[in-house]
Write a protein that holds these residues in place. Structure first.
Motif, mmCIF file in Angstrom:
data_model
loop_
_atom_site.group_PDB
_atom_site.id
_atom_site.type_symbol
_atom_site.label_atom_id
_atom_site.label_comp_id
_atom_site.label_asym_id
_atom_site.label_seq_id
_atom_site.Cartn_x
_atom_site.Cartn_y
_atom_site.Cartn_z
ATOM 1 N N THR A 64 0.850 -1.104 0.187
ATOM 2 C CA THR A 64 -0.080 0.124 0.212
ATOM 3 C C THR A 64 0.496 1.709 0.172
ATOM 4 O OG1 THR A 64 -0.270 0.144 2.622
ATOM 5 C CG2 THR A 64 -2.012 -0.561 1.661
ATOM 6 N N PHE A 65 0.181 2.295 -0.671
ATOM 7 C CA PHE A 65 0.721 3.827 -0.558
ATOM 8 C C PHE A 65 -0.078 4.600 -0.350
ATOM 9 C CE2 PHE A 65 0.104 3.182 -4.813
ATOM 10 C CZ PHE A 65 0.001 3.431 -5.041
ATOM 11 N N ASN A 66 0.724 5.965 -0.655
ATOM 12 C CA ASN A 66 -0.795 7.727 -0.455
ATOM 13 C C ASN A 66 -1.370 7.492 0.945
ATOM 14 O OD1 ASN A 66 -1.159 9.824 -0.877
ATOM 15 N ND2 ASN A 66 -2.017 9.343 -2.778
ATOM 16 N N THR A 67 -2.945 7.344 0.733
ATOM 17 C CA THR A 67 -3.508 7.135 1.738
ATOM 18 C C THR A 67 -3.574 5.141 2.253
ATOM 19 O OG1 THR A 67 -5.525 6.087 -0.147
ATOM 20 C CG2 THR A 67 -5.204 8.465 0.597
ATOM 21 N N GLY A 68 -3.368 4.279 1.615
ATOM 22 C CA GLY A 68 -3.271 3.049 1.983
ATOM 23 C C GLY A 68 -4.143 2.775 1.393
ATOM 24 N N GLY A 69 -5.957 2.841 0.969
ATOM 25 C CA GLY A 69 -6.662 2.652 0.442
ATOM 26 C C GLY A 69 -6.614 0.961 -0.687
ATOM 27 N N ALA A 70 -5.891 1.660 -1.491
ATOM 28 C CA ALA A 70 -6.021 0.355 -2.102
ATOM 29 C C ALA A 70 -4.913 -0.978 -2.132
ATOM 30 C CB ALA A 70 -4.727 1.022 -3.371
ATOM 31 N N CYS A 75 2.389 -11.811 -6.135
ATOM 32 C CA CYS A 75 2.929 -13.309 -5.512
ATOM 33 C C CYS A 75 4.049 -13.290 -5.387
ATOM 34 C CB CYS A 75 2.550 -13.520 -7.455
ATOM 35 S SG CYS A 75 3.598 -16.055 -6.797
ATOM 36 N N LYS A 76 4.493 -13.710 -4.013
ATOM 37 C CA LYS A 76 5.514 -13.809 -3.452
ATOM 38 C C LYS A 76 6.993 -14.429 -3.670
ATOM 39 C CE LYS A 76 3.964 -14.155 1.061
ATOM 40 N NZ LYS A 76 3.979 -15.625 2.321
ATOM 41 N N THR A 77 6.540 -14.938 -5.277
ATOM 42 C CA THR A 77 7.426 -15.845 -5.695
ATOM 43 C C THR A 77 7.760 -15.189 -6.959
ATOM 44 O OG1 THR A 77 6.250 -18.761 -5.492
ATOM 45 C CG2 THR A 77 7.594 -18.864 -6.766
ATOM 46 N N CYS A 78 6.663 -15.151 -8.102
ATOM 47 C CA CYS A 78 6.884 -13.974 -9.393
ATOM 48 C C CYS A 78 6.556 -12.739 -9.223
ATOM 49 C CB CYS A 78 6.301 -14.934 -10.743
ATOM 50 S SG CYS A 78 4.503 -14.891 -10.195
ATOM 51 N N GLY A 79 6.154 -12.015 -8.130
ATOM 52 C CA GLY A 79 6.428 -10.592 -8.272
ATOM 53 C C GLY A 79 4.919 -10.123 -8.992
ATOM 54 N N ILE A 80 4.147 -11.071 -9.519
ATOM 55 C CA ILE A 80 2.646 -10.787 -10.375
ATOM 56 C C ILE A 80 1.522 -10.072 -9.877
ATOM 57 C CG2 ILE A 80 1.567 -11.156 -11.799
ATOM 58 C CD1 ILE A 80 4.059 -11.118 -13.834
ATOM 59 N N LYS A 81 1.121 -8.761 -9.838
ATOM 60 C CA LYS A 81 -0.104 -8.068 -9.269
ATOM 61 C C LYS A 81 -1.145 -9.285 -10.362
ATOM 62 C CE LYS A 81 -1.140 -3.958 -9.557
ATOM 63 N NZ LYS A 81 -1.033 -2.194 -9.681
ATOM 64 N N SER A 82 -1.602 -9.830 -10.018
ATOM 65 C CA SER A 82 -2.406 -10.332 -10.948
ATOM 66 C C SER A 82 -4.192 -9.990 -10.675
ATOM 67 C CB SER A 82 -2.988 -11.855 -10.986
ATOM 68 O OG SER A 82 -3.216 -12.852 -10.033
ATOM 69 N N PHE A 83 -4.907 -9.334 -9.383
ATOM 70 C CA PHE A 83 -5.384 -8.348 -9.169
ATOM 71 C C PHE A 83 -5.072 -7.127 -8.015
ATOM 72 C CE2 PHE A 83 -5.362 -12.398 -6.742
ATOM 73 C CZ PHE A 83 -6.121 -12.203 -5.639
ATOM 74 N N TYR A 84 -6.438 -6.707 -7.385
ATOM 75 C CA TYR A 84 -6.173 -5.692 -6.069
ATOM 76 C C TYR A 84 -7.538 -5.120 -5.944
ATOM 77 C CZ TYR A 84 -6.059 -1.530 -9.351
ATOM 78 O OH TYR A 84 -5.589 -0.336 -10.042
ATOM 79 N N VAL A 85 -6.974 -4.530 -4.665
ATOM 80 C CA VAL A 85 -8.750 -3.887 -4.097
ATOM 81 C C VAL A 85 -8.595 -2.857 -4.262
ATOM 82 C CG1 VAL A 85 -9.883 -3.396 -2.310
ATOM 83 C CG2 VAL A 85 -9.272 -5.950 -3.130
ATOM 84 N N PRO A 86 -8.748 -2.026 -5.356
ATOM 85 C CA PRO A 86 -8.538 -0.466 -6.333
ATOM 86 C C PRO A 86 -9.137 0.672 -4.241
ATOM 87 C CG PRO A 86 -10.884 -1.361 -7.267
ATOM 88 C CD PRO A 86 -9.895 -2.368 -5.880
#
Length: 131
Positions: A64-70, A75-86
């Motif tokens: 998280t960054f800035n407001t921490g809202g998102a 993935c801990k292994t490959c580092g890909i963000k396949s989804f997130y809470v916007p």
């Protein structure tokens, strides 16, 4: 909605897998905010009820960054963000279009979203996480 079809996707290494219910034709956001621009993330926002993690929940890290809202989940292994809470839709998920299996075969409309001016534009996305 009866026109929804369950699609699967995941990260690069396959440790994290999910499924999401999407219509045949859907809109994806090409956001120019700092994190989306730097990572090339183009995503579709869905209600939480249409998204399920089916494998690898314990293999996710959160950033998280800035407001921490998102809640950016990688993935801990490959580092890909396949989804997130916007930040704009904390009651839903933003699924990375290119992390869906067979993503190139989907009928999508790519819409530019001005995330650099998030405060002025976020309201336009609010309806996307509603059932």
């Amino acid at each position: 909605m009866s026109d929804l079809k369950t699609r699967q996707g995941g990260c690069h290494c396959g440790a994290v897998r999910f499924e999401v219910d999407l219509p045949e034709l859907f809109e994806v956001e090409d956001c120019n905010c700092s994190i989306c621009a730097m990572s090339g993330n183009i995503h579709v926002i869905v209600p939480a009820s249409r998204f399920r993690i089916i494998q690898g929940k314990d293999n996710l890290n959160e950033y998280t960054f800035n407001t921490g809202g998102a809640k950016h989940r990688f993935c801990k292994t490959c580092g890909i963000k396949s989804f997130y809470v916007p930040r704009s839709n904390q009651d839903g998920y933003a699924v990375t279009w290119r992390c869906l299996d067979n993503w190139m075969s989907f009928d999508v409309t790519i819409s530019a979203f001005d995330g650099q001016n998030w405060e002025a534009n976020a309201g336009a996305l609010a309806h996307k996480s509603q059932d």
